[in-house]
Design a protein around this motif. Structure first.
Motif, PDB file in Angstrom:
ATOM      1  N   GLY A 353       0.825  -1.205   0.000  1.00 23.43           N
ATOM      2  CA  GLY A 353       0.000   0.000   0.000  1.00 23.43           C
ATOM      3  C   GLY A 353       0.860   1.257   0.000  1.00 23.43           C
ATOM      4  N   ALA A 354       0.218   2.401   0.162  1.00 21.01           N
ATOM      5  CA  ALA A 354       0.907   3.684   0.075  1.00 21.01           C
ATOM      6  C   ALA A 354       0.702   4.508   1.337  1.00 21.01           C
ATOM      7  N   PHE A 355       1.803   4.997   1.898  1.00 17.68           N
ATOM      8  CA  PHE A 355       1.738   5.992   2.959  1.00 17.68           C
ATOM      9  C   PHE A 355       1.632   7.375   2.318  1.00 17.68           C
ATOM     10  N   VAL A 356       0.780   8.222   2.897  1.00 19.75           N
ATOM     11  CA  VAL A 356       0.613   9.603   2.420  1.00 19.75           C
ATOM     12  C   VAL A 356       0.724  10.538   3.609  1.00 19.75           C
ATOM     13  N   SER A 357       1.605  11.520   3.525  1.00 16.36           N
ATOM     14  CA  SER A 357       1.696  12.524   4.597  1.00 16.36           C
ATOM     15  C   SER A 357       0.781  13.685   4.257  1.00 16.36           C
ATOM     16  N   GLU A 358      -0.112  13.990   5.187  1.00 10.05           N
ATOM     17  CA  GLU A 358      -1.084  15.075   5.000  1.00 10.05           C
ATOM     18  C   GLU A 358      -0.643  16.263   5.849  1.00 10.05           C
ATOM     19  N   HIS A 359      -0.071  17.241   5.193  1.00  8.09           N
ATOM     20  CA  HIS A 359       0.530  18.402   5.850  1.00  8.09           C
ATOM     21  C   HIS A 359      -0.507  19.259   6.562  1.00  8.09           C
ATOM     22  N   GLY A 360      -1.736  19.212   6.085  1.00  9.58           N
ATOM     23  CA  GLY A 360      -2.813  20.002   6.688  1.00  9.58           C
ATOM     24  C   GLY A 360      -2.895  21.395   6.105  1.00  9.58           C
ATOM     25  N   SER A 361      -4.090  21.954   6.144  1.00  6.92           N
ATOM     26  CA  SER A 361      -4.351  23.270   5.562  1.00  6.92           C
ATOM     27  C   SER A 361      -5.244  24.070   6.492  1.00  6.92           C
ATOM     28  N   TRP A 362      -5.129  25.394   6.416  1.00  2.00           N
ATOM     29  CA  TRP A 362      -6.017  26.252   7.221  1.00  2.00           C
ATOM     30  C   TRP A 362      -7.285  26.623   6.445  1.00  2.00           C
ATOM     31  N   ASN A 363      -7.502  26.004   5.266  1.00  2.00           N
ATOM     32  CA  ASN A 363      -8.635  26.359   4.412  1.00  2.00           C
ATOM     33  C   ASN A 363      -9.888  25.533   4.689  1.00  2.00           C
ATOM     34  N   ARG A 364      -9.949  24.892   5.862  1.00  2.00           N
ATOM     35  CA  ARG A 364     -11.126  24.107   6.199  1.00  2.00           C
ATOM     36  C   ARG A 364     -11.448  24.244   7.679  1.00  2.00           C
ATOM     37  N   LYS A 365     -12.755  24.299   7.984  1.00  2.00           N
ATOM     38  CA  LYS A 365     -13.264  24.268   9.359  1.00  2.00           C
ATOM     39  C   LYS A 365     -14.263  23.125   9.473  1.00  2.00           C
ATOM     40  N   TYR A 370      -3.113  16.721   8.762  1.00  2.00           N
ATOM     41  CA  TYR A 370      -2.200  16.771   9.915  1.00  2.00           C
ATOM     42  C   TYR A 370      -1.884  15.372  10.431  1.00  2.00           C
ATOM     43  N   GLN A 371      -1.598  14.436   9.512  1.00  2.00           N
ATOM     44  CA  GLN A 371      -1.328  13.060   9.893  1.00  2.00           C
ATOM     45  C   GLN A 371      -0.667  12.326   8.727  1.00  2.00           C
ATOM     46  N   VAL A 372      -0.207  11.120   9.004  1.00  2.00           N
ATOM     47  CA  VAL A 372       0.252  10.215   7.948  1.00  2.00           C
ATOM     48  C   VAL A 372      -0.738   9.068   7.890  1.00  2.00           C
ATOM     49  N   VAL A 373      -1.268   8.797   6.710  1.00  2.00           N
ATOM     50  CA  VAL A 373      -2.246   7.734   6.524  1.00  2.00           C
ATOM     51  C   VAL A 373      -1.675   6.668   5.604  1.00  2.00           C
ATOM     52  N   TRP A 374      -2.339   5.522   5.604  1.00  2.00           N
ATOM     53  CA  TRP A 374      -1.975   4.428   4.701  1.00  2.00           C
ATOM     54  C   TRP A 374      -3.193   4.052   3.873  1.00  2.00           C
ATOM     55  N   VAL A 375      -2.964   3.886   2.565  1.00  2.00           N
ATOM     56  CA  VAL A 375      -4.037   3.530   1.647  1.00  2.00           C
ATOM     57  C   VAL A 375      -3.723   2.164   1.035  1.00  2.00           C
ATOM     58  N   LYS A 376      -4.654   1.240   1.150  1.00  2.00           N
ATOM     59  CA  LYS A 376      -4.483  -0.098   0.577  1.00  2.00           C
ATOM     60  C   LYS A 376      -4.538  -0.050  -0.943  1.00  2.00           C
ATOM     61  N   PHE A 377      -3.700  -0.846  -1.601  1.00  2.00           N
ATOM     62  CA  PHE A 377      -3.730  -0.977  -3.058  1.00  2.00           C
ATOM     63  C   PHE A 377      -4.028  -2.423  -3.433  1.00  2.00           C
ATOM     64  N   GLU A 378      -4.843  -2.585  -4.465  1.00  2.00           N
ATOM     65  CA  GLU A 378      -5.111  -3.885  -5.057  1.00  2.00           C
ATOM     66  C   GLU A 378      -5.003  -3.763  -6.570  1.00  2.00           C
ATOM     67  N   ASN A 379      -4.240  -4.639  -7.190  1.00  2.00           N
ATOM     68  CA  ASN A 379      -4.053  -4.623  -8.644  1.00  2.00           C
ATOM     69  C   ASN A 379      -3.593  -3.250  -9.141  1.00  2.00           C
ATOM     70  N   GLY A 380      -2.723  -2.618  -8.358  1.00  2.00           N
ATOM     71  CA  GLY A 380      -2.142  -1.346  -8.778  1.00  2.00           C
ATOM     72  C   GLY A 380      -3.023  -0.139  -8.576  1.00  2.00           C
ATOM     73  N   LYS A 381      -4.175  -0.296  -7.853  1.00  2.00           N
ATOM     74  CA  LYS A 381      -5.095   0.814  -7.640  1.00  2.00           C
ATOM     75  C   LYS A 381      -5.477   0.920  -6.162  1.00  2.00           C
ATOM     76  N   PRO A 382      -5.712   2.145  -5.651  1.00  2.00           N
ATOM     77  CA  PRO A 382      -6.099   2.316  -4.244  1.00  2.00           C
ATOM     78  C   PRO A 382      -7.542   1.902  -4.010  1.00  2.00           C
ATOM     79  N   VAL A 383      -7.778   1.334  -2.822  1.00  2.00           N
ATOM     80  CA  VAL A 383      -9.128   0.893  -2.461  1.00  2.00           C
ATOM     81  C   VAL A 383      -9.392   1.227  -1.000  1.00  2.00           C
ATOM     82  N   GLY A 384     -10.664   1.346  -0.650  1.00  2.00           N
ATOM     83  CA  GLY A 384     -11.066   1.533   0.734  1.00  2.00           C
ATOM     84  C   GLY A 384     -10.757   2.909   1.283  1.00  2.00           C
ATOM     85  N   GLN A 385     -10.859   3.026   2.601  1.00  2.00           N
ATOM     86  CA  GLN A 385     -10.625   4.279   3.307  1.00  2.00           C
ATOM     87  C   GLN A 385      -9.170   4.368   3.787  1.00  2.00           C
TER      88      GLN A 385
END
Length: 432
Positions: A353-365, A370-385
């Motif tokens: 799978g892929a780790f993604v660092s989310e730097h965070g933005s002040w453009n949302r309330k 503001y975290q590092v997440v992991w996204v599962k990959f299957e057959n070369g494509k991301p799936v799930g949450q």
């Protein structure tokens, strides 16, 4: 009583932010995946913003990690560490930089400067690369290359070290084991820069055979408010010939493509992209996507396929028709800046799978990312949450931010290194 101009602006900013009570209405989970929910765009006198106060990590504090993992501090006292790159001998290079000085002739630019400083994103960068070496369990720090110009991307091809400055691609001779390079760098090609250089970070990735280099170049504005001429060869991934320095636009319409990586199963080029702002807390989802040769991904005329941005004039329906829909939305305003396809054995639950660092933005309330997440990959494509892996950069009440994750890399033992540019720290995550 005389009030300093910056103090007055700070009061003005506080009042404006207090008056912006339009928060997000969607659960971020609904804006994840190939078909994110996209509400109607909104227009604001002052877009929704929420700015946490930037504070330092206290002694003994560190980010939180998912069950079964541990985190340790590799190095601190850095000056805005942005990228981490692991050399073949397991030495770690750290690019330390903040953006070049920008003009502050407009009220928005002045306000954003104050916001950036208050949130921990301001301050000078090191304009250097530091080498970290683990000797008997203790990390040594060496100044590796100095006097760079807001460096970001790093790649090693053979005995040549490539560095992407804010306005140029430079190469240096490298010998394994050396702790400093004093030879002057050779400019191979210029990169889009200039006095504005809105998205100054230049991500960098070598082709598997080392013949080409791919450079992620962000836009020079939010949605062309500096004129379309300022966007020449921007919002694009450039392909550079390593032998000659000749370059071409590989793909375009990517507002700020960073974290370029090769997906290990398909071999496809992937990027994470920061999308546009100022049309609502729920727009526009940032995303990760495979990047097709000669592909166009919408910016500035549309987003997530054919959703037209009415602010951009004159419109280009011909280009909107060509816009490729991204593979996977990460939800709105997470500001992804690091991508790592995990191929190690240390944390087998994350392999493939892929780790993604989310730097965070002040453009949302409320705030997002503001975290590092992991996204599962299957057959070369991301799936799930996405699954949170490293958190705690933002306090639970969202009032203070202690660190901001940027670059990611895997060391030879399968640990994941994280550059924390607000905390001026490098962290390492591994199995407990």
């Amino acid at each position: 009583m005389r009030i300093h101009r910056k103090t007055l602006l700070a009061f003005t900013l506080t009042a404006l932010l207090a008056g912006c009570d339009q928060g997000a209405s969607l659960d971020p989970a609904k804006q994840v995946g190939p078909n994110p929910e996209l509400p109607k765009a909104q227009n604001f006198l002052m877009p929704p913003m929420q700015v946490p106060e930037g504070v330092a990590w206290k002694e003994g504090e560190m980010p939180k990690v998912a069950q079964g993992l541990k985190i340790e501090k590799v190095a601190d006292g850095l000056q805005h560490p942005r990228q981490v790159y692991v050399l073949p001998n397991n030495d770690v290079l750290v690019a330390e930089a903040n953006g070049p000085a920008k003009p502050t002739t407009r009220p928005k630019q002045l306000i954003m400067g104050i916001v950036q400083k208050a949130s921990g994103k301001g301050g000078p960068g090191g304009n250097r690369i530091t080498l970290l070496r683990n000797v008997d369990g203790k990390w040594q720090k060496h100044t590796f290359i100095e006097n760079l110009h807001s460096p970001f991307g790093i790649q090693l091809i053979g005995n040549t070290l490539w560095v992407a400055n804010a306005d140029s691609l430079v190469k240096f001779p490298y010998q394994e084991g050396q702790t400093s390079i004093t030879a002057p760098g050779e400019v191979v090609t210029e990169l889009p820069g200039g006095p504005i250089n809105h998205h100054w970070t230049k991500s960098l990735l070598a082709s598997p055979d080392g013949s080409k280099l791919y450079v992620g170049v962000g836009s020079n504005s939010n949605i062309t408010e500096n004129g379309i001429g300022a966007e020449y060869r921007r919002a694009a991934v450039l392909e550079v010939d390593a032998a000659t320095g000749a370059s071409r636009i590989f793909a375009s319409g990517l507002r700020n493509p960073t974290g370029l990586q090769w997906e290990p199963e398909s071999g496809a080029l992937w990027a994470i992209v920061n999308e546009r702002d100022e049309i609502g807390s729920d727009l526009v989802p940032d995303y990760m996507t495979s990047v097709q040769d000669k592909g166009f991904y919408g910016w500035p005329y549309s987003y997530f396929g054919q959703h037209v941005d009415e602010r951009v004039q004159p419109p280009r329906p011909d280009l909107v028709k060509q816009a490729i829909k991204p593979d996977y939305a990460l939800s709105s305003h997470v500001a992804p800046l690091g991508l790592l396809f995990y191929t190690g054995e240390n944390m087998p639950q994350y392999r493939g799978g892929a780790f993604v660092s989310e730097h965070g933005s002040w453009n949302r309330k409320p705030l997002n990312g503001y975290q590092v997440v992991w996204v599962k990959f299957e057959n070369g494509k991301p799936v799930g949450q996405p699954q949170p892996v490293v958190s705690g950069f933002l306090t639970d009440d969202e009032k203070q931010v202690r660190g901001l994750p940027v670059g990611l890399a895997m060391d030879k033992q399968g640990g994941v290194l994280i550059a924390d540019d607000a905390g001026n720290t490098i962290w390492r995550v591994s199995a407990r």
